[in-house]
Design an enzyme around this catalytic site. Structure first.
Site, short mmCIF file in Angstrom:
data_model
loop_
_atom_site.label_atom_id
_atom_site.label_comp_id
_atom_site.label_asym_id
_atom_site.label_seq_id
_atom_site.Cartn_x
_atom_site.Cartn_y
_atom_site.Cartn_z
N LYS A 99 -19.29 4.17 -17.98
CA LYS A 99 -20.68 4.18 -17.51
C LYS A 99 -21.62 4.25 -18.72
CE LYS A 99 -23.69 7.12 -14.69
NZ LYS A 99 -23.73 8.21 -13.69
N TYR A 157 -8.64 15.93 -5.63
CA TYR A 157 -7.80 15.00 -6.41
C TYR A 157 -6.71 15.77 -7.15
CZ TYR A 157 -6.46 12.21 -10.51
OH TYR A 157 -5.75 11.56 -11.50
N SER A 193 -1.60 14.33 -13.84
CA SER A 193 -2.90 14.42 -14.52
C SER A 193 -3.18 15.79 -15.11
CB SER A 193 -3.99 14.07 -13.51
OG SER A 193 -5.25 14.46 -14.00
N ASP A 199 0.87 -1.18 0.00
CA ASP A 199 0.00 0.00 0.00
C ASP A 199 0.90 1.22 0.00
OD1 ASP A 199 -1.82 2.10 0.99
OD2 ASP A 199 -3.20 0.43 1.30
N PHE A 227 -16.45 5.86 -14.20
CA PHE A 227 -16.00 6.99 -15.02
C PHE A 227 -17.00 7.17 -16.17
CE2 PHE A 227 -12.22 5.47 -12.88
CZ PHE A 227 -11.72 6.65 -12.36
N THR A 284 -17.05 7.54 -19.46
CA THR A 284 -17.06 6.78 -20.72
C THR A 284 -17.60 5.37 -20.51
OG1 THR A 284 -14.77 6.14 -20.32
CG2 THR A 284 -15.15 8.07 -21.74
N GLU A 310 -5.88 17.09 -14.93
CA GLU A 310 -6.75 17.77 -13.96
C GLU A 310 -6.01 18.88 -13.22
OE1 GLU A 310 -10.19 17.27 -12.66
OE2 GLU A 310 -10.26 16.67 -14.74
P1 NDP Z 1 -7.53 3.30 -11.59
O1 NDP Z 1 -8.43 4.01 -10.65
O2 NDP Z 1 -8.10 2.33 -12.56
O3 NDP Z 1 -6.40 2.54 -10.75
C1 NDP Z 1 -5.86 3.06 -9.57
C2 NDP Z 1 -5.00 2.00 -8.93
O4 NDP Z 1 -4.47 2.50 -7.68
C3 NDP Z 1 -5.74 0.70 -8.58
O5 NDP Z 1 -4.90 -0.39 -8.84
C4 NDP Z 1 -5.97 0.83 -7.08
O6 NDP Z 1 -6.13 -0.39 -6.40
C5 NDP Z 1 -4.65 1.48 -6.70
N1 NDP Z 1 -4.65 2.05 -5.35
C6 NDP Z 1 -5.58 2.85 -4.79
N2 NDP Z 1 -5.22 3.13 -3.53
C7 NDP Z 1 -4.05 2.50 -3.29
C8 NDP Z 1 -3.18 2.39 -2.18
N3 NDP Z 1 -3.46 3.01 -1.03
N4 NDP Z 1 -2.05 1.65 -2.29
C9 NDP Z 1 -1.77 1.00 -3.45
N5 NDP Z 1 -2.55 1.04 -4.53
C10 NDP Z 1 -3.68 1.78 -4.46
O7 NDP Z 1 -6.71 4.44 -12.37
P2 NDP Z 1 -6.11 4.41 -13.86
O8 NDP Z 1 -5.49 3.11 -14.11
O9 NDP Z 1 -7.11 4.98 -14.78
O10 NDP Z 1 -4.97 5.54 -13.72
C11 NDP Z 1 -3.64 5.19 -13.33
C12 NDP Z 1 -2.97 6.44 -12.76
O11 NDP Z 1 -2.94 7.46 -13.74
C13 NDP Z 1 -3.70 7.02 -11.55
O12 NDP Z 1 -2.70 7.55 -10.69
C14 NDP Z 1 -4.51 8.16 -12.13
O13 NDP Z 1 -4.74 9.15 -11.18
C15 NDP Z 1 -3.58 8.63 -13.23
N6 NDP Z 1 -4.26 9.26 -14.35
C16 NDP Z 1 -5.22 8.56 -15.04
C17 NDP Z 1 -5.85 9.12 -16.12
C18 NDP Z 1 -6.93 8.40 -16.87
O14 NDP Z 1 -7.63 9.06 -17.67
N7 NDP Z 1 -7.08 7.11 -16.70
C19 NDP Z 1 -5.45 10.47 -16.62
C20 NDP Z 1 -4.46 11.12 -15.78
C21 NDP Z 1 -3.87 10.51 -14.73
P3 NDP Z 1 -7.57 -1.13 -6.28
O15 NDP Z 1 -7.73 -1.89 -7.57
O16 NDP Z 1 -7.40 -1.99 -5.09
O17 NDP Z 1 -8.61 -0.05 -6.13
P1 GDR Z 2 -12.46 13.02 -15.17
O1 GDR Z 2 -13.26 11.73 -15.66
O2 GDR Z 2 -13.14 13.71 -14.05
O3 GDR Z 2 -12.17 13.83 -16.40
O4 GDR Z 2 -11.13 12.37 -14.57
P2 GDR Z 2 -14.79 11.30 -15.50
O5 GDR Z 2 -14.99 10.25 -16.51
O6 GDR Z 2 -15.14 10.99 -14.10
O7 GDR Z 2 -15.59 12.64 -15.92
C1 GDR Z 2 -15.47 13.20 -17.22
C2 GDR Z 2 -16.47 14.33 -17.38
O8 GDR Z 2 -17.79 13.78 -17.46
C3 GDR Z 2 -18.65 14.54 -16.62
N1 GDR Z 2 -19.80 13.69 -16.23
C4 GDR Z 2 -19.71 12.56 -15.50
N2 GDR Z 2 -18.67 11.93 -14.93
C5 GDR Z 2 -18.91 10.79 -14.25
N3 GDR Z 2 -17.87 10.11 -13.70
N4 GDR Z 2 -20.16 10.27 -14.09
C6 GDR Z 2 -21.26 10.89 -14.63
O9 GDR Z 2 -22.38 10.43 -14.49
C7 GDR Z 2 -21.03 12.09 -15.38
N5 GDR Z 2 -21.85 12.94 -16.06
C8 GDR Z 2 -21.09 13.90 -16.56
C9 GDR Z 2 -17.77 14.98 -15.47
O10 GDR Z 2 -18.36 16.06 -14.76
C10 GDR Z 2 -16.49 15.33 -16.23
O11 GDR Z 2 -16.58 16.62 -16.74
C11 GDR Z 2 -10.44 11.34 -15.25
C12 GDR Z 2 -9.83 10.41 -14.19
O12 GDR Z 2 -9.28 9.28 -14.82
C13 GDR Z 2 -8.73 11.12 -13.41
O13 GDR Z 2 -8.07 10.19 -12.56
C14 GDR Z 2 -7.72 11.69 -14.42
O14 GDR Z 2 -6.69 12.36 -13.75
C15 GDR Z 2 -8.44 12.62 -15.38
O15 GDR Z 2 -9.44 11.90 -16.07
C16 GDR Z 2 -7.48 13.23 -16.42
#
Ligand code: NDP
Ligand code: GDR
Length: 349
Positions: A200, A157, A125, A58, A196, A198, A127
């Site tokens: 959903k 975040y 990110s 962790d 997330f 997409t 974000e």
């Molecule tokens: P996910 O939410 O799918 O994965 C997050 C991972 O972190 C999971 O394996 C989760 O474990 C693990 N985790 C959470 N808490 C802990 C902890 N305390 N110790 C160890 N592991 C932990 O994220 P993504 O794969 O989509 O993203 C990967 C990384 O990239 C993240 O840091 C995210 O913030 C960053 N990122 C992602 C983007 C995206 O669009 N996908 C864009 C920008 C940045 P568990 O499975 O047990 O929950």
């Molecule tokens: P985001 O992704 O916040 O960009 O973060 P998310 O898919 O959650 O939201 C994208 C956009 O859609 C709008 N939205 C909704 N979002 C969710 N989750 N559920 C809903 O029902 C819904 N309706 C509208 C949101 O307001 C937002 O504008 C992701 C994550 O992967 C982060 O960890 C990462 O850092 C950033 O992308 C880059």
């Protein structure tokens, strides 16, 4: 043989990265936190590989990080662990901070104390830019974010990610760590978490497709803000960039994105079009609870630096991404219903 540790291996990116590194001949230590349910659903391919070792750990536990890094003596450490859901971070800001900011610092501190220091990768990110962007021509048409755009985070975040990003840069400058932080824009896939936007939507579309074929109705899709714009890419392209970065001679930060921006509504419309529905509004309702207290309105990255210095370009277009995700969710549903019409042929608009 090169050794890598992946924190966050059970997540979307961690699962793809582990497969990518195994494909390159690495021994991979995938770190999973303890959970009451099996959280390895994304890892069947890696778990079948003898060079993959699943270990418990962790990022909030510094002693555990120290023990693992001392034992495995990795060449590369990838930190993908995060509480990565933006909406959730407003409800759980402290947990988000502990995992997403402090977790990164914990790994950096352990690496700083090691004699033979591994290379370190931090997943930053888009974000972090929040509501900020730059203009190419000054007319608002070509607004973008790149490595030089100032951060103005809009969620707990994003604040935690910005702290981890700055810590990575500080440790690189101060202690000569080989530490990189990629600024990743949104990237999705068939393995995207189901809360997330997409995934959903694509899961709902698959469910609706089945319901229409069976003459059933299902509840409407509840959504929040439809007008935010995102730069959406395909996750396997992005994990390739992570590895490419760590192979560089000089640690630098890069923006990784597609350079295209689409509204949430555009993503939804495209997904519904995959099942030949061209008027999706009848199937959705807006739920104000899904709005965020503060939103990131517009993201469009400029990854010229990654193009130039890494030779990285995304392979998958927005249209292909939506289609892949919808197709996969329909196929998942199909496994339980072998005899339904393939969705391309379903005329149900
Ligand atoms: P996910 O939410 O799918 O994965 C997050 C991972 O972190 C999971 O394996 C989760 O474990 C693990 N985790 C959470 N808490 C802990 C902890 N305390 N110790 C160890 N592991 C932990 O994220 P993504 O794969 O989509 O993203 C990967 C990384 O990239 C993240 O840091 C995210 O913030 C960053 N990122 C992602 C983007 C995206 O669009 N996908 C864009 C920008 C940045 P568990 O499975 O047990 O929950
Ligand atoms: P985001 O992704 O916040 O960009 O973060 P998310 O898919 O959650 O939201 C994208 C956009 O859609 C709008 N939205 C909704 N979002 C969710 N989750 N559920 C809903 O029902 C819904 N309706 C509208 C949101 O307001 C937002 O504008 C992701 C994550 O992967 C982060 O960890 C990462 O850092 C950033 O992308 C880059």
């Amino acid at each position: 043989m090169k050794r890598a540790i992946i924190y966050g291996v059970t997540g979307q990116d961690g699962s793809y990265l582990s497969e990518f590194l195994l494909g390159k001949g690495y021994k991979v230590y995938g770190v999973t936190r303890r959970s009451s349910n099996d959280n390895t659903a994304r890892l069947p391919i890696s778990l079948n590989n003898k060079r993959f070792k699943l270990v418990q750990g962790d990022v909030t536990d510094p002693a555990g990080i120290y023990r693992l890094l001392s034992r495995a003596k990795p060449h590369e450490v990838y930190n993908l662990a995060a509480q990565s859901h933006v909406w959730t971070s407003f409800n759980q800001p402290s947990t988000t901070w502990d995992i997403t900011a402090q977790g990164c610092l914990n790994i950096l501190e352990v690496i700083r104390g090691m004699q033979k220091k591994p290379r370190f990768y931090q997943a930053s990110s888009s974000e972090m830019f929040g509501d900020n962007f730059d203009y190419e021509y000054g007319d608002g048409e070509d607004a973008y974010q790149d490595e030089l755009t100032a951060f103005n985070p809009q969620s707990p975040y994003a604040i935690a990610k910005a702290a981890a990003h700055q810590a990575t840069a500080l440790y690189r400058r101060s202690y000569k760590l080989f530490a990189f932080a990629d600024i990743l824009f949104n990237h999705e896939s068939e393995r995207r978490g189901e809360t997330f936007l997409t995934r959903k939507v694509t899961k709902y579309v698959a469910e609706l497709h089945m319901a229409l074929l069976e003459g059933r109705t299902i509840p409407k899709l509840r959504l929040g803000n439809l007008y935010a714009e995102r730069d959406w890419g395909y996750a396997p392209d992005y994990v390739r960039a992570m590895w490419m970065m760590l192979q560089q001679e000089k640690p630098l930060d890069y923006v990784i994105c597609t350079g295209e921006s689409h509204t949430v509504e555009e993503f939804i419309m495209r997904a519904f079009q995959c099942i030949n529905i061209y008027e999706y509004r009848n199937y959705k309702e807006i739920d104000k609870k899904l709005y965020r207290p503060s939103e990131v309105p517009y993201l469009r990255g400029d990854c010229s630096k990654a193009n130039r210095l890494l030779g990285w370009v995304p392979d998958t277009t927005f249209e292909e991404l939506v289609k892949k995700m919808v197709t996969n969710d329909i196929q998942n549903r199909d496994r339980h219903h072998e005899d339904i019409t393939p969705f391309e042929e379903a005329g149900n608009s």
